[in-house]
Motif scaffolding. Structure first.
Motif, short mmCIF file in Angstrom:
data_model
loop_
_atom_site.label_atom_id
_atom_site.label_comp_id
_atom_site.label_asym_id
_atom_site.label_seq_id
_atom_site.Cartn_x
_atom_site.Cartn_y
_atom_site.Cartn_z
N ILE A 76 0.84 -1.20 0.00
CA ILE A 76 0.00 0.00 0.00
C ILE A 76 0.87 1.26 0.00
O ILE A 76 1.87 1.34 0.71
CB ILE A 76 -0.93 0.00 1.23
CG1 ILE A 76 -1.86 -1.22 1.22
CG2 ILE A 76 -1.74 1.30 1.31
CD1 ILE A 76 -2.82 -1.26 0.06
N ASP A 77 0.47 2.24 -0.81
CA ASP A 77 1.22 3.51 -0.86
C ASP A 77 0.70 4.52 0.15
O ASP A 77 1.46 5.37 0.63
CB ASP A 77 1.12 4.12 -2.27
CG ASP A 77 1.80 3.27 -3.31
OD1 ASP A 77 2.96 2.87 -3.08
OD2 ASP A 77 1.18 3.00 -4.36
N ALA A 78 -0.60 4.48 0.46
CA ALA A 78 -1.16 5.43 1.41
C ALA A 78 -2.45 4.86 1.99
O ALA A 78 -3.10 4.01 1.38
CB ALA A 78 -1.44 6.78 0.74
N ILE A 79 -2.81 5.34 3.18
CA ILE A 79 -4.03 4.91 3.86
C ILE A 79 -4.93 6.13 4.03
O ILE A 79 -4.47 7.18 4.51
CB ILE A 79 -3.70 4.30 5.23
CG1 ILE A 79 -2.84 3.04 5.07
CG2 ILE A 79 -4.97 3.99 6.01
CD1 ILE A 79 -2.25 2.52 6.36
N ALA A 80 -6.17 6.01 3.61
CA ALA A 80 -7.16 7.07 3.82
C ALA A 80 -8.22 6.57 4.78
O ALA A 80 -8.55 5.39 4.79
CB ALA A 80 -7.80 7.46 2.49
N VAL A 81 -8.76 7.47 5.58
CA VAL A 81 -9.77 7.09 6.57
C VAL A 81 -10.77 8.22 6.72
O VAL A 81 -10.42 9.40 6.63
CB VAL A 81 -9.11 6.77 7.93
CG1 VAL A 81 -8.37 7.98 8.50
CG2 VAL A 81 -10.16 6.27 8.94
N THR A 82 -12.03 7.87 6.92
CA THR A 82 -13.05 8.88 7.19
C THR A 82 -12.79 9.50 8.54
O THR A 82 -12.83 8.83 9.57
CB THR A 82 -14.46 8.26 7.18
OG1 THR A 82 -14.73 7.75 5.87
CG2 THR A 82 -15.51 9.29 7.52
N ALA A 83 -12.53 10.82 8.54
CA ALA A 83 -12.30 11.55 9.79
C ALA A 83 -13.55 12.27 10.25
O ALA A 83 -13.62 12.76 11.37
CB ALA A 83 -11.16 12.54 9.61
N GLY A 84 -14.57 12.35 9.41
CA GLY A 84 -15.83 12.99 9.74
C GLY A 84 -16.53 13.39 8.46
O GLY A 84 -15.98 13.23 7.37
N PRO A 85 -17.78 13.82 8.54
CA PRO A 85 -18.63 13.78 9.74
C PRO A 85 -19.18 12.37 9.97
O PRO A 85 -19.02 11.50 9.11
CB PRO A 85 -19.76 14.76 9.39
CG PRO A 85 -19.84 14.71 7.89
CD PRO A 85 -18.44 14.47 7.41
N GLY A 86 -19.79 12.17 11.12
CA GLY A 86 -20.33 10.87 11.47
C GLY A 86 -20.50 10.75 12.97
O GLY A 86 -20.44 11.74 13.71
N LEU A 87 -20.72 9.54 13.43
CA LEU A 87 -20.84 9.27 14.86
C LEU A 87 -19.46 9.29 15.49
O LEU A 87 -18.54 8.60 15.01
CB LEU A 87 -21.50 7.91 15.10
CG LEU A 87 -22.89 7.71 14.50
CD1 LEU A 87 -23.34 6.26 14.68
CD2 LEU A 87 -23.88 8.67 15.13
N ALA A 88 -19.29 10.05 16.56
CA ALA A 88 -17.96 10.27 17.13
C ALA A 88 -17.27 8.95 17.49
O ALA A 88 -16.10 8.73 17.12
CB ALA A 88 -18.07 11.17 18.36
N GLY A 89 -17.94 8.09 18.22
CA GLY A 89 -17.32 6.84 18.64
C GLY A 89 -16.97 5.94 17.47
O GLY A 89 -15.91 5.31 17.44
N ALA A 90 -17.86 5.89 16.49
CA ALA A 90 -17.61 5.06 15.31
C ALA A 90 -16.41 5.59 14.53
O ALA A 90 -15.55 4.82 14.08
CB ALA A 90 -18.86 5.04 14.43
N LEU A 91 -16.35 6.91 14.35
CA LEU A 91 -15.22 7.51 13.64
C LEU A 91 -13.90 7.21 14.32
O LEU A 91 -12.89 6.93 13.66
CB LEU A 91 -15.41 9.03 13.56
CG LEU A 91 -16.50 9.56 12.64
CD1 LEU A 91 -16.74 11.04 12.90
CD2 LEU A 91 -16.13 9.34 11.18
N LEU A 92 -13.91 7.24 15.65
CA LEU A 92 -12.68 7.01 16.40
C LEU A 92 -12.10 5.62 16.15
O LEU A 92 -10.88 5.45 16.11
CB LEU A 92 -12.93 7.20 17.91
CG LEU A 92 -13.02 8.65 18.38
CD1 LEU A 92 -13.56 8.70 19.81
CD2 LEU A 92 -11.65 9.31 18.31
N VAL A 93 -12.96 4.64 15.96
CA VAL A 93 -12.48 3.29 15.69
C VAL A 93 -11.69 3.27 14.39
O VAL A 93 -10.58 2.74 14.31
CB VAL A 93 -13.64 2.28 15.63
CG1 VAL A 93 -13.13 0.89 15.25
CG2 VAL A 93 -14.36 2.21 16.98
#
Length: 348
Positions: A76-93
């Protein structure tokens, strides 16, 4: 092409644990684990239940995605992740997982906007997005119209929901009609046997005085209330509720407003491309109505296949790929999860 970035995307903003892998604009894997069945008995998403489900699903979903793509984390060259918006606890995972994988593999991490990712995913199916474009995003929490000049640099909000989003209205009306959660698919199915002109439900924020102040904004709370009152009146009179007709008439009202305002935005801005994304974009009537109305004005409408409309890791990877290719700097390892991340922030 082998020189295009290989990007992994992680999505955990609500009740879907998604891991996608793309190379450039080519989708290699889209693994998904849903906790929707666990929320169904509550009639809506329970944040704590969603967070725990993400914790249990993230590693197995990651393994499935890597196996499907035939790659390893080292590739893998890079990792992307949803940082928001959304449910706070779910995003943190998801954000915590992305940081862990980034540290373990010494790869850059990009915290991205969930809503911008819904626009980016269309490129996996239809190729590069003409710019400018208008994006109509319709989901459980958002009904938004955006002007997209450069997806990697930011988007310009034109309008948004001022109360219930379209997806919320589908869920609430489905509950009124005794249909299962989430409400979008069962209403869509039921509506096929109903009369979309059978009941005159209101079109929110379409009166002249409303258009003056909220031309591109959406309101579905009044529609939901109108459906509830109509159903209650039938029940008080001891008459059966024609579920298919109610579903079809309600769905027609939602799709009428969404498409009318989206086309108005395209014509006002002189834009020839409309992209529709988000979970409600899987609705068959919305897709058909958008095609018919856009054809009338020479507007190209682009809607991803239904599986890519709902939340998934592929859309996050797609946006990450755009950011890497454009040379946008990676996020810091202390990137936050922001449940109220604004639309104007594509990456954090």
């Amino acid at each position: 092409m082998a020189d295009e970035p290989l990007v992994l995307g992680i999505e955990t903003s609500c009740d879907e644990t998604g891991v996608g892998i793309v190379r450039g604009h080519t989708l290699l894997a889209d693994a998904l684990a849903s906790s929707v069945a666990e929320h169904a008995r509550f009639g809506g998403v329970v944040p704590e239940v969603a967070s725990r489900a993400h914790l249990e699903a993230i590693v197995p979903t990651m393994r499935r995605a890597l196996d499907t793509a035939g790659v390893t984390l080292a590739d893998i060259d890079a990792i992307a992740v949803t940082a928001g918006p959304g449910l706070a606890g779910a995003l943190l995972v998801g954000v915590a997982a992305a940081k862990g994988y980034a540290i373990a593999t010494d790869k850059p991490v990009y915290g991205v906007n969930h809503l911008a990712a819904h626009v980016a995913v269309d490129t996996l199916e239809h190729g590069p997005l003409p710019e400018p474009a208008i994006a109509l995003l319709v989901s459980g929490g958002h009904s938004s119209l955006l002007l997209v000049d450069d997806l990697t640099a930011g988007v310009t909000p034109l309008g948004a929901t001022i109360d219930d989003a379209a997806g919320e209205a589908f869920d609430k009306v489905a509950r009124l009609l005794g249909l299962p959660f989430p409400g979008g698919p069962p209403i869509d199915r039921s509506a096929r046997d109903g009369d979309p002109t059978g009941i005159a439900f209101p079109r929110g924020l379409t009166a002249p005085k409303d258009l003056a102040a909220h031309r591109f904004d959406f309101s579905f709370s009044g529609l939901k209330t109108a459906v509830a009152r109509w159903v209650e009146a039938r029940q008080r009179a001891g008459e059966p509720v024609p579920v298919a007709d109610v579903a079809a008439s309600f769905q027609e009202a939602v799709c009428d407003v969404l498409t009318a305002k989206a086309i108005d935005a395209c014509r006002t801005r002189g834009v020839q491309t409309l992209v529709i994304g988000g979970g409600v974009a899987a609705n068959s009537r919305l897709r058909a109505m958008a095609e018919q109305r856009c054809a009338r004005y020479g507007i190209q409408v682009r809607v991803p296949r239904p599986k890519l409309c709902t939340d998934n890791g592929a859309m996050v990877a797609a946006l990450g790929s755009h950011l890497v290719a454009a040379g946008v700097p990676a996020s810091r390892l202390d990137l936050p999860a922001d449940s109220a991340l604004p639309l104007t922030t594509v990456s954090v």
